[in-house]
Every structure is written in C-alpha cells, then in structure tokens.
Design an enzyme around this catalytic site. Structure first.
Site, PDB file in Angstrom:
ATOM      1  N   HIS A 247       0.840  -1.203   0.000  1.00 21.58           N
ATOM      2  CA  HIS A 247       0.000   0.000   0.000  1.00 21.58           C
ATOM      3  C   HIS A 247       0.883   1.264   0.000  1.00 21.58           C
ATOM      4  CE1 HIS A 247      -3.677   2.337   1.201  1.00 21.58           C
ATOM      5  NE2 HIS A 247      -2.755   3.145   1.687  1.00 21.58           N
ATOM      6  N   GLU A 248       1.772   1.360   0.962  1.00 20.17           N
ATOM      7  CA  GLU A 248       2.606   2.566   1.061  1.00 20.17           C
ATOM      8  C   GLU A 248       3.530   2.684  -0.154  1.00 20.17           C
ATOM      9  OE1 GLU A 248       1.653   4.705   3.139  1.00 20.17           O
ATOM     10  OE2 GLU A 248       0.446   3.386   4.399  1.00 20.17           O
ATOM     11  N   HIS A 251       1.734   4.529  -2.808  1.00 21.04           N
ATOM     12  CA  HIS A 251       1.812   5.976  -2.611  1.00 21.04           C
ATOM     13  C   HIS A 251       3.180   6.488  -3.056  1.00 21.04           C
ATOM     14  CE1 HIS A 251      -1.932   6.858  -0.538  1.00 21.04           C
ATOM     15  NE2 HIS A 251      -1.711   5.977   0.418  1.00 21.04           N
TER      16      HIS A 251
HETATM   17 MG    MG Z   1      -3.121   5.348   2.082  1.00 14.27          MG
END
Ligand code: MG
Length: 467
Positions: A247-248, A251
């Site tokens: 997830h990170e 980003h």
């Molecule tokens: Mg997030």
C-alpha cells in the site's frame, strides 16, 4: 518565486517524519512549536506572492495549474481567519489525547464535548468557504477538488447495492478462517522479506526511497528523490505488514514518478487525496492480492501451505467492525457509514449525541453486525478528533479510481503483474507525471474519459469473487 516556500515545506515534512519515527517522545512540545511557526512563515510568504499569482497570465497548462492551486489556498486563507485555525488546532490537539483515552475505555461521553466543539468549527469553516448544494461539499472539496455531496451520493448509491450482492454471494473459501491469522512470524526474518519485495519485486529505487518502522504506516515525500515509507511489524498475521508495505509503496511510486520539471513548485504533488489513495489501493489490492502476484512472492514466504491457501487467506472477506481491517468487499460500507454521519452532522440534522446509535444501526444495516461497544464502533478512528471532516470519502474514491485504473490499463497494455516496470511506466504517463497541473476531475477526463465511475470497481470485484 516559490522556492523559499518549498524549502519550508521540505523542512516541515522532515520534522513530521521524524516525529513519527525517531524523535524521543518528550521532544513533541518544542517540535510542535517549531512546526506551527514554520507554517505561519509559510502562510506569510505565500500571501507575499499573491499579487504576482493574481497578475499571472497563464501561457500554458503549468501556469494555469499554478494559478489554480495557489488561488485555492488564498481562498481558504480569506475564508478561514488565523484565529479560527488556531482555535481548531488547540481543540484538536487536546481532543486527540481525550479520544485515545475514550477509545481505550470505550466511553463516548468522555469524547463527546470535544467532538461537539469540533463539529461546530467544521460547520463554521464550511459556511465561510461557501458552497452551492450542501455545506458538506465545502469540506469534501478541501481533500478532493470539485467533489460534491451529489457526486458522493451518486458514487455510494451505485456501489452499495451491488456490494451487498457480492457480499452475499462470496464463496466460502474466501470467508473461511485461515490459520495464518493467529500465527506468529519472526520479525527479523519478515523485515528481510519485506525489503526483498520492495527492492527486488516492486523495484523501488534504493537511492531515492527508504523504509522505516512507525506505529501507523505512512508515506512522505521530501521531494521526488527522497520518498519514505514506514511499516509496522505486529508479529502475527503476516498479511497485515505485507499489504501495508505494498500500500505505502503504491503511494511512494506516485511521488517518485512526478515530472522532475515540477520540482520546487506547488505542482509537485497529487491533485487530490482520492487520487493518491487510488495508487496505494491499486498496488495493494488489485496487483498485490492478485493470484499471479501471490504466486510470485509465495516462495519468499517460506510456508507450508499451498499458493491457493495463501491466496484465499490474503483475500479473505469478513463482516467485522474495524475499518482498517476491512477487505475489498466490505471496506466501502465502513466509509458509507462515516460519510452519512459527517454529512448529516454538517448539515445539522444529526446531533453528536446520536453519532453512536446511527453508527451501530448503519453497521447493522450494511454488514449485519453490531459493534460490542463504542471502542470498536464510533470511536475507532482518529480522524474526527483531528477535525478531518470530509476526508473519509476519499478512501472510497481511492478504491473507485483504482478500479478505473485496472480497467483502462488492461485495455491499453494488458494486466501483467510480472512486468512491474511496464505498469509503472503506464501509470507515470496516465497520472503521476502531471503532479497537480490538472484538477483531479480534469485529469480523470483526460486520461480515462470518465470520472469516478464505480462500475469499474464493481466489475473487478465480481470477476474476482466470482459473484
Ligand atoms: Mg493510504
């Protein structure tokens, strides 16, 4: 003219990152003071270039973007005086501590008087910012430019009935309990696996990206050549750390791929929270939880179960009360509950004293469960104590846009999770490189010819869950 402001933002990012990673606890008072002063300095410098920005005759898309982004900031400054900002800041600083205790004791009444003050200030901010259809639209717009209550209603009205159907029809191999959920792992060993996945599989650039540990995983970017994420090792249920890494990293990939020409300008960032979140969720869920990706990382996990066993474990679907533990099918219900509460609180048709019962009733309506207490119900998230009204819906927008990314990528270049570089390249050309040059709605139109289309996400989920 923006470089000095950029330098302050750069410093604040590093000070923030340090708070959450290495700063000794008692440093917080001085650090808070330093950040508040730097923010004031930033505001002054920004107002100092206001005339130049207003006079600027845009010659190209970058100029137009610059004007749009900065004029949004000026509009906010004009509407929300410093005293009101400071008042909110003081209340939320205290409220965050009170909320933590209230949550631990599962006692909403402790937090209620603070939340009442916060809602009142948020309503005042909405009224000062102004709106066309609904006061809550003014707050949504802060995180997702141009996104309104009627947009949000349309997204949720399309999503929820179909998600309910998918949830009812999910096959039981997805809903079974898998032993890994309780199984412990060796943290040192896992940290090596995590690094391997980041650098060798997701091909994160070692000289521009790093991973640290913090209580709440997050991503921060000092600039496009210094992007940092954190993870948390809970020591059990390895999918938690594994998917927060992916997830990170999603980003981070966004930040790493913004056009170098936008460096040191206010355009060197995503145009909205929903679009940023779409990238983390695309990598986490659509790539990371795909069968092919699970097969790729399976040998690294060194476990006795089969690839199928791991695949169903990481894609498990469960009716449970905690938003951050929710799966792809149930997640948006958790957001719909918070959206309904925020919208009604801001329009004035819901008292803070009614938050808890509405929260539980909606949980019952959507997921057929009731939280045992307010600790795992209305008090579970930090957001309201920080005054972040309008933020929650961007999580759902992240899922919705991730579904659009999947659809359009598949059509353009196919969906091949083994070819990570090709996927990154496509994402750079469609989304990342533009930074905030275009508003989030305009960028979606340019790249996909549609905005916030929930049917892409629903089609993906139906395909995955065979429902
Ligand atoms: Mg997030």
């Amino acid at each position: 003219m923006y470089e000095d402001i950029w330098a302050i933002e750069h410093a604040i990012s590093l000070l923030d990152w340090d708070i959450q990673t290495y700063m000794p606890q008692s440093g917080i008072k001085a650090r808070g003071e330093a950040i508040a002063r730097l923010n004031n300095l930033r505001r002054k410098l920004l107002l100092g270039i206001r005339r130049d920005i207003e006079k600027l005759e845009p010659k190209n898309d970058v100029d137009r973007g610059l004007k749009r982004v900065l004029e949004r900031e000026y509009k906010y400054y004009d509407a929300v005086p410093e005293e009101l900002e400071m008042k909110l800041h003081r209340i939320t600083s205290e409220a965050t501590v009170v909320w933590r205790n209230a949550k631990a004791k599962a006692d909403f009444n402790v937090f209620k008087p603070y939340l009442e003050q916060i809602v009142e200030i948020e309503r005042e901010i909405a009224n000062r910012l102004g709106y066309k259809d609904h006061p809550y639209s003014a707050l949504l717009d802060r995180y997702e430019e141009g996104f309104t209550v009627s947009d949000a209603d349309s997204v949720f009205n399309q999503l929820l009935p179909s998600l309910s159907k998918i949830l009812e029809n999910v096959e039981d191999k997805f809903t079974r309990k898998y032993r890994f959920e309780d199984e412990k792992y060796d943290v040192f060993q896992m940290s090596k696996t995590i690094e391997y996945i980041a650098y060798e599989i997701l091909k994160m650039p070692k000289d521009r990206f790093r991973i640290d540990v913090s209580p709440h995983p997050f991503t921060t970017s000092m600039n496009r050549n210094d992007v940092r994420i954190t993870v948390r090792y809970e020591g059990y249920d390895f999918k938690r750390v594994l998917y927060s890494l992916i997830h990170e990293s999603g980003h981070a990939i966004y930040e790493l791929q913004i056009d170098p020409g936008l460096e040191y300008s206010p355009l060197a960032s995503a145009p909205s929270m929903g679009l940023h979140e779409s990238q983390s969720r695309f990598w986490e869920n659509i790539v990371g939880r795909s069968y092919e990706f699970v097969k790729t990382i399976y040998p690294l996990l060194n476990i006795k179960d089969s690839v199928d066993g791991v695949y169903y474990y990481v894609n498990g679907v469960k009716r449970q009360p905690i938003r951050v533990d929710a799966d792809e099918v149930t997640y948006n219900f958790h957001i719909a509950i918070r959206y309904e509460i925020e919208k009604r609180a801001i329009e004035g048709s819901l008292e803070v004293s009614e938050f808890s019962s509405l929260f539980n009733d909606l949980m019952d309506k959507y997921l057929n469960i009731r939280p045992k207490n307010d600790g795992e119900g209305v008090l579970q998230d930090v957001h309201w104590s920080q005054g972040s009204f309008g933020y929650f819906p961007t999580y759902t927008l992240g899922n919705v846009i991730a579904g659009m990314v999947y659809y359009h990528m598949k059509r353009d270049i196919g969906f091949d999770v083994i070819n990570i570089e090709k996927m990154k390249e496509w994402l750079r050309e469609k989304i990342h490189k533009y930074g905030a040059i275009y508003s989030v709605k305009e960028l979606q139109m340019r790249s996909f010819g549609e905005t916030y289309n929930p049917s892409r996400l629903l089609d993906y989920l139906k395909e995955k869950y065979n429902a």
